[in-house]
Design an enzyme around this catalytic site. Structure first.
Site, PDB file in Angstrom:
ATOM      1  N   GLN A 154       0.858  -1.196   0.000  1.00 59.75           N
ATOM      2  CA  GLN A 154       0.000   0.000   0.000  1.00 59.75           C
ATOM      3  C   GLN A 154       0.895   1.249   0.000  1.00 59.75           C
ATOM      4  OE1 GLN A 154      -3.571  -0.533   2.912  1.00 59.75           O
ATOM      5  NE2 GLN A 154      -1.875  -1.763   3.714  1.00 59.75           N
ATOM      6  N   ASN A 155       2.186   1.033   0.241  1.00 60.31           N
ATOM      7  CA  ASN A 155       3.091   2.169   0.371  1.00 60.31           C
ATOM      8  C   ASN A 155       3.452   2.738  -0.998  1.00 60.31           C
ATOM      9  OD1 ASN A 155       3.019   1.585   3.059  1.00 60.31           O
ATOM     10  ND2 ASN A 155       4.973   0.479   3.061  1.00 60.31           N
ATOM     11  N   HIS A 168      -1.331   1.229  -4.453  1.00 63.08           N
ATOM     12  CA  HIS A 168      -1.745   2.618  -4.263  1.00 63.08           C
ATOM     13  C   HIS A 168      -0.842   3.586  -5.011  1.00 63.08           C
ATOM     14  CE1 HIS A 168      -3.955   1.553  -0.249  1.00 63.08           C
ATOM     15  NE2 HIS A 168      -4.629   1.168  -1.318  1.00 63.08           N
ATOM     16  N   CYS A 188      -4.012  12.543 -20.392  1.00 61.71           N
ATOM     17  CA  CYS A 188      -3.746  11.525 -21.427  1.00 61.71           C
ATOM     18  C   CYS A 188      -3.238  10.212 -20.850  1.00 61.71           C
ATOM     19  CB  CYS A 188      -2.722  12.068 -22.438  1.00 61.71           C
ATOM     20  SG  CYS A 188      -1.031  12.111 -21.811  1.00 61.71           S
ATOM     21  N   CYS A 217       2.145  18.337 -19.220  1.00 59.64           N
ATOM     22  CA  CYS A 217       2.470  16.918 -19.420  1.00 59.64           C
ATOM     23  C   CYS A 217       3.525  16.826 -20.524  1.00 59.64           C
ATOM     24  CB  CYS A 217       1.206  16.168 -19.849  1.00 59.64           C
ATOM     25  SG  CYS A 217       1.511  14.556 -20.583  1.00 59.64           S
ATOM     26  N   CYS A 228       1.396  15.347 -23.745  1.00 55.43           N
ATOM     27  CA  CYS A 228       0.302  16.090 -24.420  1.00 55.43           C
ATOM     28  C   CYS A 228       0.288  17.563 -24.060  1.00 55.43           C
ATOM     29  CB  CYS A 228      -1.048  15.444 -24.055  1.00 55.43           C
ATOM     30  SG  CYS A 228      -1.618  15.841 -22.392  1.00 55.43           S
ATOM     31  N   SER A 243      -2.674  -1.092   9.377  1.00 52.54           N
ATOM     32  CA  SER A 243      -3.698  -0.994  10.438  1.00 52.54           C
ATOM     33  C   SER A 243      -5.017  -1.642  10.037  1.00 52.54           C
ATOM     34  CB  SER A 243      -3.948   0.483  10.766  1.00 52.54           C
ATOM     35  OG  SER A 243      -4.498   1.124   9.611  1.00 52.54           O
ATOM     36  N   LEU A 270       2.907  -3.404  14.922  1.00 51.11           N
ATOM     37  CA  LEU A 270       3.355  -2.935  16.231  1.00 51.11           C
ATOM     38  C   LEU A 270       2.294  -3.213  17.283  1.00 51.11           C
ATOM     39  CD1 LEU A 270       5.827  -1.519  17.415  1.00 51.11           C
ATOM     40  CD2 LEU A 270       4.677   0.658  17.099  1.00 51.11           C
TER      41      LEU A 270
END
Ligand code: BV8
Length: 231
Positions: free
Chosen positions: A90-91, A108, A119, A135, A138, A176, A201
């Site tokens: 997820q990092n 993610h 684009c 960009c 484009c 979590s 943790l």
């Protein structure tokens, strides 16, 4: 019985000891910023300067940080384990790759990548991104960090679903269990008959769904867990 296909989900806790902030621990990122302002498409549309400032600061922290013993242990597992090891993270930092992991899925997105909202072109992000920068493909002033915000579809969900359906060991490290669909992966792995372990943790919101839990800093629990798998 020795596992053959391992899927590992990591979250902000695996990078905590590298000095990168977590989200929901005391003093975490969401205590300084409102996630609605900096991690949603609506927040970006409202104030792209604020959002780029948030990600530019995190990109600078990431560049200055170093992988820790947990990242190194996971890279060793991928290299030395006789079966298949897939890291779903997820990092958005690149510490898994800098520690040597190759088989990594950034569900993610990635802090070091940029995306054109007009684009869909993707490229390596400069250290500092500016709101309204054109960009490179484009020229539209629609550049943003290549990260998945709340309400947006995480990347490679199909591939992740197949991996979870086929794995025989699922581990969640430093997360979590607050954010979906990632927090639902343990249930998918259990349905596939996989053994499940949580290394955080303190207990997560889905701790009760794991067969076993080990609580402590990732730089201690992950190397020991990897030693056990490679023994
Ligand atoms: C989606 C990227 C549809 C950017 C992130 C209402 C409206 C719209 C959506 C929703 C809604 N209600 C619910 C949803 C779904 C929503 C969601 O889950 N919201 C939550 C808040 C309720 N999810 C989405 O919008 C997702 N998209 O649903 O699309 C869909 C549905 C199904 C299937 C496909 C598509 C998109 C979510 C992605 C959002 N982007 N980040 C950025 O990073 O800036 S989320 C963000 O939170 C990070 O990715 C982070 O990884 C993630 C989860 O946080 P954690 O990693 O778990 O970190 P946290 O701080 O929470 O916890 C730290 C953990 O580490 C703790 O367990 C702690 O004990 C441990 N720890 C700390 N130190 C250590 C340690 N462990 C070991 N050692 C240590 N030293």
């Amino acid at each position: 019985m020795k596992p053959e296909k391992i899927v590992i989900l990591t979250g902000a806790g695996v990078s905590a000891e590298s000095g990168l902030g977590t989200f929901r621990d005391a003093g975490g990122l969401w205590s300084e910023y409102d996630l609605q302002d900096v991690a949603t498409p609506e927040g970006f549309a409202r104030d792209p300067v604020l959002v780029h400032r948030f990600y530019n600061a995190r990109r600078a922290n990431c560049i200055a940080a170093a992988p820790n013993l947990a990242h190194a242990a996971l890279a060793r597992l991928e290299q030395e384990f006789p079966g298949e090891v897939t890291l779903v993270t997820q990092n958005i930092d690149d510490l898994h790759e800098r520690a040597g992991s190759r088989n990594v899925i950034h569900m993610h997105g990635e802090l070091m990548r940029a995306l054109c909202a007009a684009c869909d072109h993707r490229w390596d992000a400069p250290p500092e991104m500016a709101a309204g920068a054109p960009c490179p493909a484009c020229q539209a002033p629609a550049t943003r960090p290549d990260v998945v915000w709340f309400g947006e579809f995480p990347y490679q969900m199909e591939r992740i679903g197949t991996l979870l359906a086929q794995c025989d060991l699922f581990a969640a490290i430093g997360t979590s269990g607050t954010v979906y669909p990632a927090a639902g992966f343990v249930a998918e792995a259990r349905m596939a008959g996989a053994a499940t372990v949580e290394l955080t943790l303190e207990p997560s919101e889905v701790s009760g769904q794991f067969d076993t839990r080990q609580h402590g800093p990732a730089t201690e629990t992950v190397p020991a867990w990897v030693e056990g798998l490679l023994a």
